[in-house]
Design a protein around this motif. Structure first.
Motif, short mmCIF file in Angstrom:
data_model
loop_
_atom_site.label_atom_id
_atom_site.label_comp_id
_atom_site.label_asym_id
_atom_site.label_seq_id
_atom_site.Cartn_x
_atom_site.Cartn_y
_atom_site.Cartn_z
N UNK A 15 0.83 -1.21 0.00
CA UNK A 15 0.00 0.00 0.00
C UNK A 15 0.86 1.25 0.00
N UNK A 16 1.86 1.25 -0.89
CA UNK A 16 2.60 2.46 -1.17
C UNK A 16 1.97 3.18 -2.34
N UNK A 24 -7.12 1.92 -6.39
CA UNK A 24 -8.06 2.97 -6.79
C UNK A 24 -8.61 2.71 -8.19
N UNK A 25 -7.73 2.37 -9.13
CA UNK A 25 -8.17 2.12 -10.51
C UNK A 25 -9.08 0.90 -10.58
N UNK A 26 -8.77 -0.14 -9.83
CA UNK A 26 -9.62 -1.34 -9.83
C UNK A 26 -10.99 -1.03 -9.24
N UNK A 27 -11.00 -0.29 -8.13
CA UNK A 27 -12.28 0.06 -7.51
C UNK A 27 -13.11 0.96 -8.41
N UNK A 28 -12.45 1.84 -9.17
CA UNK A 28 -13.17 2.74 -10.07
C UNK A 28 -13.89 1.98 -11.18
N UNK A 29 -13.45 0.75 -11.44
CA UNK A 29 -14.10 -0.08 -12.46
C UNK A 29 -15.04 -1.10 -11.84
N UNK A 34 -8.52 -6.67 -2.93
CA UNK A 34 -7.92 -6.81 -1.61
C UNK A 34 -6.57 -6.11 -1.66
N UNK A 35 -6.30 -5.26 -0.69
CA UNK A 35 -5.04 -4.54 -0.59
C UNK A 35 -4.34 -4.97 0.69
N UNK A 36 -3.22 -5.67 0.56
CA UNK A 36 -2.49 -6.22 1.70
C UNK A 36 -1.21 -5.41 1.89
N UNK A 37 -0.96 -5.00 3.14
CA UNK A 37 0.22 -4.20 3.39
C UNK A 37 0.82 -4.56 4.75
N UNK A 38 2.13 -4.60 4.80
CA UNK A 38 2.83 -4.95 6.04
C UNK A 38 2.73 -3.85 7.09
N UNK A 39 2.61 -2.60 6.65
CA UNK A 39 2.57 -1.48 7.58
C UNK A 39 1.18 -1.32 8.19
N UNK A 73 -2.67 9.71 0.77
CA UNK A 73 -3.29 9.25 2.02
C UNK A 73 -4.81 9.42 1.96
N UNK A 74 -5.27 10.57 1.45
CA UNK A 74 -6.70 10.82 1.34
C UNK A 74 -7.37 9.81 0.41
N UNK A 75 -6.66 9.45 -0.66
CA UNK A 75 -7.20 8.45 -1.59
C UNK A 75 -7.42 7.12 -0.89
N UNK A 76 -6.43 6.68 -0.13
CA UNK A 76 -6.57 5.40 0.58
C UNK A 76 -7.69 5.48 1.62
N UNK A 77 -7.75 6.57 2.34
CA UNK A 77 -8.81 6.72 3.34
C UNK A 77 -10.19 6.65 2.70
N UNK A 78 -10.34 7.28 1.54
CA UNK A 78 -11.64 7.29 0.85
C UNK A 78 -12.00 5.93 0.27
N UNK A 79 -10.98 5.09 0.06
CA UNK A 79 -11.22 3.76 -0.52
C UNK A 79 -11.65 2.72 0.51
N UNK A 80 -11.58 3.04 1.78
CA UNK A 80 -11.75 2.05 2.84
C UNK A 80 -13.02 1.21 2.67
N UNK A 81 -14.12 1.82 2.25
CA UNK A 81 -15.38 1.08 2.14
C UNK A 81 -15.51 0.34 0.82
#
Length: 467
Positions: A15-16, A24-29, A34-39, A73-81
């Motif tokens: 999730x860098x 974001x592009x996948x969700x837009x379509x 699933x987005x997996x991140x170590x952090x 950061x705002x993009x990721x936050x908006x994608x949460x749902x």
């Protein structure tokens, strides 16, 4: 009779900048990737976010890139749902349509199936050891950056940063702006190298100006900068107390209590290796890298690469590459996409390659490092393997290939799985065997790619292979 295509089950690892834009592009379509991140919080290394109680203003953390970081950061936050976001999750194995993961807070294992996979694994420090580098107080440049951004602290009171590459000056600026004392910046590249590379970097004037600004800011604020340097040794017993470096024939000693060391970055490729991606030698990166086309497609069906895990082109390029890989994934499965946008992204990425070559001229890898490394130098700190043992193996057993060297000396078998020592080991083996670095090969990826606890529990209902 026509077969029904498999349902899209896209998974994005990392999730860098690349991973977030891909999701974001996948969700837009209309997909739910699933987005997996170590952090614990997305943003990657360059836009790493501190824990909520310790946040500093974006401008203080990211400098001129604050707006870009905030937007990401705002993009990721908006994608949460709209996505299945799984932070704090290490992907420690990948093969045959399955990812093995470890959720760190609960110490729970889970096996995740995927139909299509975008690997945005990012980069790691490229390290060349010097005597004393195992002392407490020596960090990689990336590690020093993590301490500042994530933990809000300096690695020491009097810090020396040395090596080469744009990250060297970026970290120096970040530290000095945060109020830390940067005793000196020691660059192994010569000032003449910097000047000679300017014409190649003029194609990206904004990026060139940003790098020049970092150097100018440091100079204006009294931070000593030395070029054409060869680090000699770290001084200290219980911890760092200084560093010795050479310029020409003259040795210099600087007192310090912490050192950040690194020679630019290298792609993190272990997952791509485990997935079966084909590798080839890349002279610009001085490394074997997974092959992919301009859109991120690999030789493995359904596996795409994006960002610094495929090639070091920077954070902006990582965003473009993540979006492009997502569009390729969609197009490959019959989803209508904006091909004009895809062509624009590819053009932007192509234009950066010339700039990247300019950076290599400005901050060349010190190819003579191996000739200066003594037999007593600890190269693999996990297994305490010294340079002399590698040279003896090449001389006495005729070893001229990295994995054979690993089998006989244990270099790269420890906790870091070669992340810290593989580059240096290849340089030593090439020098000792009389072969070129590309001919000695690379360490093959092994699972687990990072250490996992023995006591971790397998999630009930997971597929076989999760533990």
């Amino acid at each position: 009779m026509t077969s029904t295509p498999p349902p899209l089950q896209p998974v994005v690892v990392g999730a860098g900048p690349a991973g977030i834009r891909a999701a974001q592009a996948l969700a837009a379509h209309g997909l739910r990737p699933m987005l997996i991140d170590e952090a614990a919080r997305g943003g990657g290394q360059i836009y790493r976010r501190a824990p909520a109680p310790f946040q500093r203003p974006p401008r203080a953390l990211y400098g001129a890139k604050a707006a870009r970081a905030t937007a990401l950061h705002d993009t990721l936050d908006a994608l949460q749902t709209r996505i299945d976001y799984r932070p704090d999750s290490l992907v420690w194995n990948a093969q045959g349509g399955w990812l093995d993961t470890l959720h760190a807070p609960t110490q729970t294992m889970r096996t995740v199936p995927y139909g299509q996979l975008i690997v945005a694994s990012g980069a790691t420090d490229r390290v060349l050891p010097i005597p004393g580098w195992t002392l407490p107080g020596v960090y990689t440049l990336g590690g020093a950056q993590v301490a500042l951004k994530f933990q809000g602290c300096s690695i020491g009171r009097n810090v020396v940063l040395m090596g080469t590459g744009p990250l060297l000056y970026l970290v120096a600026c970040e530290y000095a702006r945060a109020g830390a004392k940067v005793t000196a910046v020691l660059d192994s590249a010569r000032f003449a190298d910097h000047l000679a590379a300017v014409p190649a970097m003029l194609a990206q004037p904004a990026m060139l100006a940003r790098g020049a600004y970092h150097m100018g800011w440091l100079r204006a604020h009294g931070v000593p900068m030395h070029t054409g340097v060869r680090p000699v040794r770290v001084l200290g017993n219980a911890r760092v107390r200084g560093v010795v470096w050479r310029a020409g024939t003259q040795e210099h000693t600087l007192a310090c209590d912490a050192i950040g060391l690194g020679y630019a970055l290298r792609p993190e490729t272990q997952l791509a290796d485990l997935l079966g991606c084909r590798f080839a030698w890349d002279p610009m990166h001085r490394a074997h890298l997974p092959e992919h086309d301009a859109a991120g497609r690999t030789n493995m069906p359904g596996v795409y690469l994006a960002g610094d895990g495929a090639a070091i082109l920077g954070a902006d390029a990582a965003e473009w590459a993540g979006e492009r890989a997502a569009l390729a994934l969609l197009a490959d499965h019959g989803v209508s996409t904006d091909m004009a946008r895809a062509r624009t992204l590819e053009r932007q990425l192509r234009q950066l390659h010339g700039f990247r070559q300019g950076l290599e001229r400005a901050f060349p890898f010190p190819a003579d490092w191996a000739s200066h490394a003594s037999d007593a130098l600890v190269l693999c700190r996990c297994e305490n393997v010294r340079v002399g043992a590698l040279r003896a193996c090449a001389r006495d057993a005729g070893v001229d290939e990295m994995n054979r060297l690993k089998a006989l000396t244990r270099v790269g078998m420890g906790r870091c799985q070669g992340r810290m020592c593989a580059v240096a080991a290849a340089e030593i083996l090439a020098q000792a065997s009389g072969k070129s670095v590309d001919q000695v090969g690379r360490l093959r990826g092994q699972a687990p790619v990072k250490p996992i606890p023995i006591h971790a529990q397998t999630r009930h209902g997971a597929a076989p292979g999760a533990a």
